[in-house]
Write a protein that holds these residues in place. Structure first.
Motif: not given
Length: 335
Positions: A206, A213, A215, A254, A260
């Motif tokens: 990040s 994160e 993703r 998200g 997220r």
């Protein structure tokens, strides 16, 4: 009583010398003078030394009971701590013995299963110890430099770990040093495996301190706070099973249907002094079969031609069943 017999002297209560205020001022002035003289000329220092020397044996004798009491308390406290530590170590030894026996048994079973299935043995990861020289001064990146480079066998893409887990990956090598990009860097990415659900995904840096994160994970996927993520081992770079990060934040609202998910790296990325550089797995794969020698090439060519000739030659025993199966007779057998 005759008048001449009276004592005309004042009583003791009224016999006073200097006034009390005068005595106070005199004593104050004398004290100030003595303090100033002692501070400047150290007049009372010999007296202090003599008194300290004379009173030292007395102090030692008077402190013996206190020292004995304190020593007794430390002794019994130390014995209690020693017993507690011995019990803890004994329990830890029992657990480690069980784990060692289980690990040995599992390794033996793994070797038997691999031999039964014809799989190659697991790769032994080669490693190299290195020391951190300094961190990159760029505030917009998270990189550090180690004291091992191409001269020591370090190559681009080598994983870098410590005792807690994965730290990052070598992104640039020099002759005597190498640049390591940490997992929290905004350009870093690593494939991970959720140890609870066995679901594969990708973790990204990040750019913030101790923040990563997860993703491209659907909002409906089974991901919970506290899940441990390890390396999956399918990328050909990182060995499988190395701790990477732990899920610390989960937001399923998200955009575009993706959740997220915030991660915290397992390895502390600050204050690292010593690391371990691993060789990428793709460089440890077994070599392909070597080409045939010139002496064996003609023999192999002859065997190949013979097999092609035998395959192309007609076989009467094989042609008849084929003909009968098709429902027709050979031309020579027609009546």
């Amino acid at each position: 009583m005759p008048l001449g017999t009276f004592d005309r002297s004042p009583p003791p209560f009224f016999r006073q010398g200097l006034p009390a205020l005068s005595k106070l001022l005199l004593c104050t002035a004398l004290a100030i003078f003595l303090m100033a003289a002692d501070h400047r000329f150290a007049l009372t220092q010999p007296l202090r030394n003599a008194m300290a020397t004379a009173l030292l044996p007395v102090e030692r004798v008077l402190s013996l009971p206190l020292q004995a009491w304190a020593g007794m308390g430390e002794y019994f406290g130390g014995v209690h701590q020693a017993y507690a530590r011995a019990d803890a170590l004994q329990q830890k030894l029992v657990v480690q013995s069980e784990q060692s026996a289980s690990a040995g048994r599992l390794a033996h079973e793994n070797a038997e299963l691999r031999a039964l299935l014809g799989l190659r043995p697991g790769l032994q990861v080669r490693s190299l110890a290195a020391e951190v020289l300094y961190e990159a001064p760029d505030p917009y990146s998270h990189k550090l430099f180690i004291d091992r480079g191409s001269r020591h066998g370090v190559v681009d893409g080598s994983p870098v770990i410590n005792e807690a887990g994965v730290l990052g990956q070598v992104t640039r090598t020099y002759l005597m040093s190498a640049e390591v990009t940490l997992l929290i860097d905004k350009d870093a990415a690593i494939p991970v495996l959720n140890t609870r659900t066995q679901h594969r995904s990708a973790a990204f840096g990040s750019g913030e301190e101790n923040q990563m994160e997860l993703r491209f994970v659907s909002a409906t996927d089974d991901v919970q706070v506290g899940d441990l993520l390890t390396t999956s081992g399918v990328d050909g770079i990182y060995p499988a099973g190395l701790p990477v990060a732990k899920v610390t934040r989960m937001d399923r609202r998200g955009d575009a249907g993706f959740a997220r998910i915030g991660l915290q790296p397992m390895a502390p990325l600050g204050g690292v002094h010593h690391v371990l550089v691993l060789e990428p797995l793709e460089q440890q794969q077994p070599a392909h079969e070597a080409p045939a020698t010139p002496a064996a090439a003609p023999a192999r060519a002859a065997a190949a031609s013979a097999s092609r000739a035998s395959a192309s030659a007609p076989h009467p025993a094989a042609s008849r069943p084929a003909a009968s199966a098709s429902g027709s007779k050979p031309k020579g057998e027609r009546r």
